[in-house]
Scaffold this motif. Structure first.
Motif, PDB file in Angstrom:
ATOM      1  N   LEU A  10      -0.790  -1.389 -12.095  1.00  0.00           N
ATOM      2  CA  LEU A  10      -1.591  -2.726 -11.595  1.00  0.00           C
ATOM      3  C   LEU A  10      -0.422  -3.614 -11.543  1.00  0.00           C
ATOM      4  O   LEU A  10       0.145  -3.957 -12.551  1.00  0.00           O
ATOM      5  N   VAL A  11      -0.479  -4.369 -10.339  1.00  0.00           N
ATOM      6  CA  VAL A  11       0.463  -5.615 -10.100  1.00  0.00           C
ATOM      7  C   VAL A  11      -0.150  -6.666  -9.441  1.00  0.00           C
ATOM      8  O   VAL A  11      -1.192  -6.427  -8.651  1.00  0.00           O
ATOM      9  N   GLN A  12       0.284  -7.938  -9.584  1.00  0.00           N
ATOM     10  CA  GLN A  12      -0.408  -8.935  -9.015  1.00  0.00           C
ATOM     11  C   GLN A  12      -0.003  -9.241  -7.631  1.00  0.00           C
ATOM     12  O   GLN A  12       1.340  -8.812  -7.404  1.00  0.00           O
ATOM     13  N   PRO A  13      -0.801  -9.793  -6.640  1.00  0.00           N
ATOM     14  CA  PRO A  13      -0.015 -10.165  -5.371  1.00  0.00           C
ATOM     15  C   PRO A  13       1.387 -10.788  -5.439  1.00  0.00           C
ATOM     16  O   PRO A  13       1.382 -11.720  -6.308  1.00  0.00           O
ATOM     17  N   GLY A  14       2.232 -10.241  -4.766  1.00  0.00           N
ATOM     18  CA  GLY A  14       3.737 -10.892  -4.834  1.00  0.00           C
ATOM     19  C   GLY A  14       4.791 -10.171  -5.733  1.00  0.00           C
ATOM     20  O   GLY A  14       5.829 -10.628  -5.806  1.00  0.00           O
ATOM     21  N   GLY A  15       3.960  -9.388  -6.405  1.00  0.00           N
ATOM     22  CA  GLY A  15       4.677  -8.786  -7.564  1.00  0.00           C
ATOM     23  C   GLY A  15       5.553  -7.607  -6.944  1.00  0.00           C
ATOM     24  O   GLY A  15       5.426  -7.347  -5.837  1.00  0.00           O
ATOM     25  N   SER A  16       6.325  -6.954  -8.068  1.00  0.00           N
ATOM     26  CA  SER A  16       7.227  -5.748  -7.407  1.00  0.00           C
ATOM     27  C   SER A  16       6.806  -4.647  -8.386  1.00  0.00           C
ATOM     28  O   SER A  16       6.310  -4.741  -9.593  1.00  0.00           O
ATOM     29  N   LEU A  17       7.286  -3.504  -7.889  1.00  0.00           N
ATOM     30  CA  LEU A  17       7.173  -2.059  -8.795  1.00  0.00           C
ATOM     31  C   LEU A  17       8.103  -1.260  -7.974  1.00  0.00           C
ATOM     32  O   LEU A  17       8.767  -1.468  -7.074  1.00  0.00           O
ATOM     33  N   ARG A  18       8.553  -0.308  -9.076  1.00  0.00           N
ATOM     34  CA  ARG A  18       9.663   0.807  -8.424  1.00  0.00           C
ATOM     35  C   ARG A  18       8.899   1.831  -8.920  1.00  0.00           C
ATOM     36  O   ARG A  18       8.862   2.163  -9.882  1.00  0.00           O
ATOM     37  N   LEU A  19       8.842   2.874  -7.753  1.00  0.00           N
ATOM     38  CA  LEU A  19       8.318   4.264  -7.813  1.00  0.00           C
ATOM     39  C   LEU A  19       9.530   4.940  -7.902  1.00  0.00           C
ATOM     40  O   LEU A  19      10.579   4.978  -7.320  1.00  0.00           O
ATOM     41  N   SER A  20       9.497   6.084  -8.611  1.00  0.00           N
ATOM     42  CA  SER A  20      10.397   7.120  -8.773  1.00  0.00           C
ATOM     43  C   SER A  20       9.885   8.615  -8.595  1.00  0.00           C
ATOM     44  O   SER A  20       8.668   8.845  -8.729  1.00  0.00           O
ATOM     45  N   CYS A  21      10.558   9.438  -7.816  1.00  0.00           N
ATOM     46  CA  CYS A  21       9.994  10.878  -7.907  1.00  0.00           C
ATOM     47  C   CYS A  21      11.353  11.885  -8.147  1.00  0.00           C
ATOM     48  O   CYS A  21      12.261  11.397  -7.701  1.00  0.00           O
ATOM     49  N   VAL A  22      11.050  12.511  -9.071  1.00  0.00           N
ATOM     50  CA  VAL A  22      12.125  13.383  -9.487  1.00  0.00           C
ATOM     51  C   VAL A  22      11.778  15.006  -8.829  1.00  0.00           C
ATOM     52  O   VAL A  22      10.628  15.429  -8.668  1.00  0.00           O
ATOM     53  N   GLN A  81      11.434   1.003  -3.982  1.00  0.00           N
ATOM     54  CA  GLN A  81      11.555  -0.375  -4.450  1.00  0.00           C
ATOM     55  C   GLN A  81      10.467  -1.105  -3.618  1.00  0.00           C
ATOM     56  O   GLN A  81      10.797  -1.258  -2.490  1.00  0.00           O
ATOM     57  N   MET A  82       9.398  -1.737  -4.126  1.00  0.00           N
ATOM     58  CA  MET A  82       8.307  -2.382  -3.563  1.00  0.00           C
ATOM     59  C   MET A  82       8.443  -3.661  -4.035  1.00  0.00           C
ATOM     60  O   MET A  82       7.908  -4.137  -5.111  1.00  0.00           O
ATOM     61  N   ASP A  83       8.569  -4.703  -3.085  1.00  0.00           N
ATOM     62  CA  ASP A  83       8.634  -6.008  -3.305  1.00  0.00           C
ATOM     63  C   ASP A  83       7.529  -6.807  -2.397  1.00  0.00           C
ATOM     64  O   ASP A  83       7.036  -6.373  -1.507  1.00  0.00           O
ATOM     65  N   SER A  84       7.141  -8.166  -3.058  1.00  0.00           N
ATOM     66  CA  SER A  84       6.280  -9.075  -2.238  1.00  0.00           C
ATOM     67  C   SER A  84       5.034  -8.228  -2.031  1.00  0.00           C
ATOM     68  O   SER A  84       4.576  -8.198  -0.732  1.00  0.00           O
ATOM     69  N   LEU A  85       4.848  -7.430  -2.908  1.00  0.00           N
ATOM     70  CA  LEU A  85       3.396  -6.575  -2.759  1.00  0.00           C
ATOM     71  C   LEU A  85       1.981  -7.381  -2.480  1.00  0.00           C
ATOM     72  O   LEU A  85       1.617  -8.349  -2.894  1.00  0.00           O
ATOM     73  N   LYS A  86       1.203  -6.719  -1.547  1.00  0.00           N
ATOM     74  CA  LYS A  86       0.137  -7.291  -0.987  1.00  0.00           C
ATOM     75  C   LYS A  86      -1.179  -6.385  -1.480  1.00  0.00           C
ATOM     76  O   LYS A  86      -1.062  -5.210  -1.555  1.00  0.00           O
ATOM     77  N   PRO A  87      -2.239  -6.919  -1.492  1.00  0.00           N
ATOM     78  CA  PRO A  87      -3.557  -6.038  -1.627  1.00  0.00           C
ATOM     79  C   PRO A  87      -3.361  -5.029  -0.686  1.00  0.00           C
ATOM     80  O   PRO A  87      -4.197  -3.828  -1.172  1.00  0.00           O
ATOM     81  N   GLU A  88      -3.043  -5.110   0.288  1.00  0.00           N
ATOM     82  CA  GLU A  88      -3.405  -3.965   1.285  1.00  0.00           C
ATOM     83  C   GLU A  88      -2.261  -2.824   1.153  1.00  0.00           C
ATOM     84  O   GLU A  88      -2.406  -1.895   1.869  1.00  0.00           O
ATOM     85  N   ASP A  89      -1.371  -3.134   0.185  1.00  0.00           N
ATOM     86  CA  ASP A  89      -0.560  -2.069  -0.177  1.00  0.00           C
ATOM     87  C   ASP A  89      -1.104  -1.108  -1.471  1.00  0.00           C
ATOM     88  O   ASP A  89      -0.563  -0.173  -1.766  1.00  0.00           O
ATOM     89  N   GLY A 108       1.488  12.374  -6.823  1.00  0.00           N
ATOM     90  CA  GLY A 108       1.092  11.034  -6.350  1.00  0.00           C
ATOM     91  C   GLY A 108       0.917  10.068  -7.734  1.00  0.00           C
ATOM     92  O   GLY A 108       0.913  10.564  -8.794  1.00  0.00           O
ATOM     93  N   THR A 109       1.251   8.916  -7.374  1.00  0.00           N
ATOM     94  CA  THR A 109       1.003   7.898  -8.241  1.00  0.00           C
ATOM     95  C   THR A 109       0.348   6.544  -7.803  1.00  0.00           C
ATOM     96  O   THR A 109       0.796   6.123  -6.605  1.00  0.00           O
ATOM     97  N   GLU A 110      -0.532   5.973  -8.450  1.00  0.00           N
ATOM     98  CA  GLU A 110      -1.523   4.953  -8.122  1.00  0.00           C
ATOM     99  C   GLU A 110      -0.851   3.664  -8.236  1.00  0.00           C
ATOM    100  O   GLU A 110      -0.295   3.231  -9.339  1.00  0.00           O
ATOM    101  N   VAL A 111      -0.964   2.851  -7.200  1.00  0.00           N
ATOM    102  CA  VAL A 111      -0.635   1.419  -7.018  1.00  0.00           C
ATOM    103  C   VAL A 111      -1.714   0.620  -6.772  1.00  0.00           C
ATOM    104  O   VAL A 111      -2.351   0.768  -5.622  1.00  0.00           O
ATOM    105  N   THR A 112      -2.056  -0.461  -7.576  1.00  0.00           N
ATOM    106  CA  THR A 112      -3.030  -1.411  -7.363  1.00  0.00           C
ATOM    107  C   THR A 112      -2.322  -2.686  -7.393  1.00  0.00           C
ATOM    108  O   THR A 112      -2.002  -3.234  -8.250  1.00  0.00           O
ATOM    109  N   VAL A 113      -2.813  -3.405  -6.223  1.00  0.00           N
ATOM    110  CA  VAL A 113      -2.232  -4.694  -6.120  1.00  0.00           C
ATOM    111  C   VAL A 113      -3.614  -5.632  -6.006  1.00  0.00           C
ATOM    112  O   VAL A 113      -4.288  -5.811  -5.079  1.00  0.00           O
ATOM    113  N   SER A 114      -3.624  -6.410  -7.142  1.00  0.00           N
ATOM    114  CA  SER A 114      -4.792  -7.285  -7.340  1.00  0.00           C
ATOM    115  C   SER A 114      -4.693  -8.265  -8.248  1.00  0.00           C
ATOM    116  O   SER A 114      -3.836  -8.178  -9.216  1.00  0.00           O
ATOM    117  N   SER A 115      -5.256  -9.495  -8.214  1.00  0.00           N
ATOM    118  CA  SER A 115      -5.149 -10.491  -9.097  1.00  0.00           C
ATOM    119  C   SER A 115      -6.396 -10.494 -10.198  1.00  0.00           C
ATOM    120  O   SER A 115      -6.448 -11.475 -11.021  1.00  0.00           O
TER     121      SER A 115
END
Length: 115
Positions: A10-22, A81-89, A108-115
């Protein structure tokens, strides 16, 4: 072939996440890898791809300039690398390997962009 994604959350709008896949079970450095996502009620879509050497990348228009795909052929890893995340991401994100005529997916890995 085994692909395991991590890094979602879970990340706020405008935040960043880095996904990894091995990756394991195949000659990772020989194949193009890609990240896809699927939002609730929508079809799975391509987000980004990277050639086997990492020299060529491509992005879906909606993430261009905000997401960056990379790979480490020593560690058999692909990253998003996901920057400037938006709710639609908000979506479940998957990595994929195309080996010959077959597609191989992680769980898969879940990404939620929400305030």
């Amino acid at each position: 072939v085994h692909l395991v994604e991590s890094g979602g959350g879970l990340v706020q709008p405008g935040g960043s996440l880095r996904l990894s896949c091995v990756a394991s079970g195949f000659s990772f450095s020989r194949y193009t890898m890609s990240w896809h996502r699927q939002a609730p009620g929508k079809e799975r879509e391509l987000v980004a791809s990277i050639s086997n050497t990492g020299e060529t990348t491509g992005y879906e228009d909606a993430v261009q300039g905000r997401f960056f795909i990379s790979r480490d052929n020593v560690k058999n890893m692909v990253y998003l690398q996901m920057d400037s995340l938006k709710p639609e991401d908000t979506a479940r994100y998957y990595c994929k390997a195309i080996i010959g005529s077959s597609d191989y997916w992680g769980q898969g890995t879940e990404v939620t962009v929400s305030s």
